[in-house]
Scaffold this active site. Structure first.
Site, PDB file in Angstrom:
ATOM      1  N   ASP A   1       6.807 -10.483   2.290  1.00  0.00           N
ATOM      2  CA  ASP A   1       6.551  -9.121   1.810  1.00  0.00           C
ATOM      3  C   ASP A   1       6.772  -8.033   2.858  1.00  0.00           C
ATOM      4  O   ASP A   1       7.471  -7.059   2.618  1.00  0.00           O
ATOM      5  CB  ASP A   1       5.137  -9.044   1.223  1.00  0.00           C
ATOM      6  CG  ASP A   1       4.841  -7.709   0.549  1.00  0.00           C
ATOM      7  OD1 ASP A   1       5.770  -7.156  -0.068  1.00  0.00           O
ATOM      8  OD2 ASP A   1       3.706  -7.238   0.619  1.00  0.00           O
TER       9      ASP A   1
ATOM     10  N   SER B   1      15.514 -10.992 -12.117  1.00  0.00           N
ATOM     11  CA  SER B   1      14.934  -9.683 -11.826  1.00  0.00           C
ATOM     12  C   SER B   1      14.712  -8.934 -13.131  1.00  0.00           C
ATOM     13  O   SER B   1      15.658  -8.619 -13.843  1.00  0.00           O
ATOM     14  CB  SER B   1      15.863  -8.894 -10.900  1.00  0.00           C
ATOM     15  OG  SER B   1      15.240  -7.704 -10.478  1.00  0.00           O
TER      16      SER B   1
ATOM     17  N   CYS C   1       5.003   2.352 -18.719  1.00  0.00           N
ATOM     18  CA  CYS C   1       4.640   2.790 -17.367  1.00  0.00           C
ATOM     19  C   CYS C   1       3.878   4.113 -17.440  1.00  0.00           C
ATOM     20  O   CYS C   1       4.394   5.109 -17.952  1.00  0.00           O
ATOM     21  CB  CYS C   1       5.890   2.944 -16.506  1.00  0.00           C
ATOM     22  SG  CYS C   1       5.525   3.486 -14.822  1.00  0.00           S
TER      23      CYS C   1
END
Length: 378
Positions: A135, A153, A199
């Protein structure tokens, strides 16, 4: 002569022994498409600033390990549900940490797995070159995982695995061993656009493109005043955001409890908000220090808790917020407390804001106090 095909199989077998849920192998070629995308993201101002390295370092493994020939990608699944979650009730409102911060800090857990994997390879190849990352390294974990066949993805910018959905942590080892690469997974999101539509802040500009500066997961980690347009959007989130994961149809029913380290403590990941306002640095470190969500310290968590109390119009918190507004040395905390007091909107709140405004010297704080008082007439 070392048999690299056999070594790959031995590495896969060993990864299962040490509790790695999925492993894949990728070439160490330049991530050309990623590099172009990162440059474009920079030009658009869509990066958060937390990213490590420039587009070249993030997309060219050779810059990190000059002898690189392949990359090993690993994934560990984490749970999406907890047993006996505490109730979020009036008078005892709670915040929430995103699932990626449940349990022990995943950086620590994956680091241990990658070190074991590296030691295993070094036993078989004493002169091996390797560099591992989780990360915070330069390489894009997701780009590596996608090339290595861990998952595809998704439009939510997460790696989605067939087995575990997107509830996985990723890490990788760059090495000079010429492992045969695995095939990428070709599945995708199809026509589904649910995450983009859901979102809360429109951070997902379109499928696969994120404006990190609008993402709640980023916003909850900032330390300054939160911009007004986001204050009503974060709700009771004190760290991170799961919306684009929880709405994903592929994630439906995905809940894996393979690692004891990732099991959530309900009182930590859904903490009562009011005690967070008074927590000392030492108490914060003792209680939350082993969680990924503690890395920015207590200030962002406290600011978010203050906004959450305003979101709930939690009248029981008025005295706590007045105390912060009048006494806390940090302008962001004083000002945010004044804003939330105005949202809660009791006569006592407005009286306290007006009184504090008369003696406040910080311009940003006075601006927040005036915003708080403005709720009185709206």
């Amino acid at each position: 002569m070392l048999d690299f095909h056999q070594l790959k199989q031995e590495t896969i077998d060993y990864s299962k022994e040490i509790g790695i849920d999925k492993i894949g192998f990728a070439s160490a070629d330049v991530f050309g498409e990623l590099k172009s995308r990162l440059i474009r993201q920079e030009q658009l101002g869509y990066q958060s600033g937390f990213e490590k390295g420039d587009p070249e370092e993030r997309a060219e493994p050779e810059r990190l390990l000059p002898t690189s020939q392949s990359i090993i990608s690993i994934a560990l699944a984490y749970p999406s549900k907890m047993k006996n979650p505490p109730k979020n009730e009036k008078g005892a409102r709670r915040g929430q940490f995103a699932r990626a911060s449940w349990g022990e800090d995943y950086h620590t857990v994956l680091k241990e797995k990658l070190q074991l994997l590296g030691a295993f390879l070094q036993e078989r190849m004493p002169d091996i070159d390797l560099k591992w990352m989780v990360d915070t390294g330069e390489l894009s974990d997701r780009a590596v995982a996608e090339r290595a066949g861990i998952g595809f993805s998704g439009k939510n910018c997460a790696i989605i695995t067939p087995e575990f959905g997107s509830y996985v942590y990723l890490g990788e080892i760059v090495t000079n061993v010429p492992f045969e690469p695995d095939e990428p997974i070709q599945e995708g999101c199809g026509d589904c656009n649910i995450c983009v539509d859901a979102c809360p802040t429109d951070a997902l500009v379109q499928g696969g493109q994120l404006n990190a500066n609008r993402c709640i997961a980023f916003l909850t980690q900032t330390k300054g005043f939160l911009e007004d347009e986001y204050r009503t959007k974060i709700g009771n989130r004190v760290y991170g955001c799961d919306t684009c994961q929880t709405v994903c149809p592929i994630n439906r029913g995905k809940d894996f409890h393979h690692h004891e380290e990732f099991e959530p403590d309900p009182e930590k990941v859904k903490p009562k908000l009011r005690p967070l306002l008074r927590i000392s640095n030492r108490e914060f470190k003792e209680r939350f220090g082993r969680m990924a969500g503690s890395w920015r310290g207590k200030k962002p968590i406290q600011r978010n808790a203050i906004l959450a109390l305003g979101h709930y119009k939690e009248t029981e918190a008025v005295d706590d917020l007045i105390h912060l507004m009048k006494n806390d040395p940090r302008p962001v905390i004083r000002g945010t407390a004044a804003y939330s007091l105005g949202k809660i909107g009791t006569p006592e709140s407005y009286e306290a804001i007006a009184e504090a405004l008369a003696s406040e010297k910080d311009e940003e704080v006075t601006e927040e106090m005036e915003k708080g008082l403005d709720f009185q007439v709206t």
